[in-house]
Design a protein around this motif. Structure first.
Motif, PDB file in Angstrom:
ATOM      1  N   TYR A  31       0.853  -1.185   0.000  1.00 34.26           N
ATOM      2  CA  TYR A  31       0.000   0.000   0.000  1.00 34.26           C
ATOM      3  C   TYR A  31       0.885   1.229   0.000  1.00 34.26           C
ATOM      4  O   TYR A  31       1.842   1.310   0.777  1.00 34.26           O
ATOM      5  CB  TYR A  31      -0.905   0.013   1.235  1.00 34.26           C
ATOM      6  N   TYR A  33       1.085   5.676  -0.336  1.00 30.09           N
ATOM      7  CA  TYR A  33       0.323   6.880  -0.017  1.00 30.09           C
ATOM      8  C   TYR A  33       1.142   8.122  -0.322  1.00 30.09           C
ATOM      9  O   TYR A  33       2.371   8.099  -0.256  1.00 30.09           O
ATOM     10  CB  TYR A  33      -0.026   6.917   1.480  1.00 30.09           C
ATOM     11  N   PHE A  45      -3.827  14.078   3.901  1.00 31.37           N
ATOM     12  CA  PHE A  45      -3.855  12.943   2.979  1.00 31.37           C
ATOM     13  C   PHE A  45      -4.176  13.405   1.558  1.00 31.37           C
ATOM     14  O   PHE A  45      -5.046  14.257   1.346  1.00 31.37           O
ATOM     15  CB  PHE A  45      -4.923  11.959   3.451  1.00 31.37           C
ATOM     16  N   SER A  48      -4.230   7.225  -1.805  1.00 30.20           N
ATOM     17  CA  SER A  48      -3.682   5.903  -1.497  1.00 30.20           C
ATOM     18  C   SER A  48      -3.764   5.036  -2.748  1.00 30.20           C
ATOM     19  O   SER A  48      -4.630   5.237  -3.613  1.00 30.20           O
ATOM     20  CB  SER A  48      -4.423   5.248  -0.330  1.00 30.20           C
ATOM     21  N   SER A  55      -6.938   3.734  -4.523  1.00 29.72           N
ATOM     22  CA  SER A  55      -7.991   3.173  -3.685  1.00 29.72           C
ATOM     23  C   SER A  55      -8.781   4.261  -2.956  1.00 29.72           C
ATOM     24  O   SER A  55      -9.982   4.115  -2.752  1.00 29.72           O
ATOM     25  CB  SER A  55      -7.431   2.158  -2.683  1.00 29.72           C
ATOM     26  N   GLU A  56      -8.125   5.337  -2.574  1.00 30.02           N
ATOM     27  CA  GLU A  56      -8.816   6.467  -1.966  1.00 30.02           C
ATOM     28  C   GLU A  56      -8.116   7.755  -2.405  1.00 30.02           C
ATOM     29  O   GLU A  56      -6.919   7.755  -2.637  1.00 30.02           O
ATOM     30  CB  GLU A  56      -8.759   6.407  -0.428  1.00 30.02           C
ATOM     31  N   LYS A  57      -8.862   8.827  -2.502  1.00 28.13           N
ATOM     32  CA  LYS A  57      -8.243  10.121  -2.747  1.00 28.13           C
ATOM     33  C   LYS A  57      -9.036  11.192  -2.020  1.00 28.13           C
ATOM     34  O   LYS A  57     -10.236  11.047  -1.801  1.00 28.13           O
ATOM     35  CB  LYS A  57      -8.135  10.426  -4.236  1.00 28.13           C
ATOM     36  N   SER A  58      -8.337  12.273  -1.661  1.00 30.60           N
ATOM     37  CA  SER A  58      -8.998  13.366  -0.960  1.00 30.60           C
ATOM     38  C   SER A  58      -9.479  14.406  -1.965  1.00 30.60           C
ATOM     39  O   SER A  58      -9.159  14.348  -3.161  1.00 30.60           O
ATOM     40  CB  SER A  58      -8.036  14.008   0.029  1.00 30.60           C
ATOM     41  N   GLU A  59     -10.197  15.386  -1.436  1.00 26.47           N
ATOM     42  CA  GLU A  59     -10.702  16.456  -2.287  1.00 26.47           C
ATOM     43  C   GLU A  59      -9.565  17.335  -2.823  1.00 26.47           C
ATOM     44  O   GLU A  59      -9.721  18.036  -3.810  1.00 26.47           O
ATOM     45  CB  GLU A  59     -11.728  17.293  -1.523  1.00 26.47           C
TER      46      GLU A  59
END
Lengths: 116, 109
Positions: A31, A33, A45, A48, A55-59
């Protein structure tokens, strides 16, 4: 002890230019980041990455940003059309498993990005 | 928006004393909690992580977690001048870490 390595340590770029920040995660980690820290502010953040996809992203992570794992060792963050407010420390991190199983993230030393 | 609060200002402690840091979080679903140390201009360095209610000890550091009250704390025993740094509380949620602003600790020789 294995480390996350980041290059360059400091990048100075003219506003509007593209930058690529590079990271070599710990070898058995799956993983990856990216975080950033604007001077005097909290660590934020960005994104990721697992199994060759986000898998994930912020604004914060909008179309200006992209990530890539071009080979078996590198993990890159590209910032297009840089703006003054992109000036920050950018940290790469990696973990053996996901955070939801209690695996800690290990951070690289960071790249200081200065936009002029 | 998942919030992680570290509200107390800089903490000055005499060398050899105990430093106590607190952190509260908003997301009841969070399962894993981390304390990082950050020296000025450097990257976060993992000190401890905890995911079960109660205490976890590692050397001079003890992390305490209370999920019902949604707080996590860090105790530093026998504080040393090298412990002078900013301590970041980080909380897991959706496979990302949400960080607090940090607490600056100054250990006075």
């Amino acid at each position: 002890e294995p480390e996350v390595t980041q290059t360059p340590s400091h990048q100075v770029t003219q506003m509007g230019q593209e930058v690529i920040l590079r990271c070599v995660p710990i070898s058995n980690h799956l993983y990856f980041y990216w975080y950033r820290q604007i001077l005097g502010q909290k660590v934020e953040f960005l994104v990721s990455f697992y199994n060759n996809e986000i898998s994930e992203k912020s604004e914060i992570f909008d179309d200006q940003f992209s990530v890539e794992r071009p080979d078996g060792s590198n993990f890159t963050l590209k910032i297009r059309s840089t703006k003054l407010e992109d000036s920050a420390m950018y940290f790469c991190a990696s973990s053996e498993q996901g955070l939801d199983v209690g695996q800690p993230q290990h951070f690289g030393d960071g790249t200081r990005l200065s936009i002029l | 928006q998942k919030e992680v609060e570290q509200n107390s200002g800089p903490l000055s402690v005499p060398e050899g004393a105990i430093a106590s840091l607190n952190c509260t979080y908003s997301d009841r679903g969070s399962q894993s909690f981390f304390w990082y140390r950050q020296y000025s201009g450097k990257s976060p360095e993992l000190i401890m992580f905890i995911y079960s209610n109660g205490d976890k000890e590692d050397g001079r550091f003890t992390a305490q977690l209370n999920k019902a009250s949604q707080y996590v704390s860090l105790l530093i025993r026998d504080s040393q001048p090298s412990d002078s740094a900013t301590y970041l509380c980080a909380v897991e949620g959706n496979n990302r870490l949400a960080f607090g602003k940090g607490n600056q600790v100054v250990v006075i020789p």
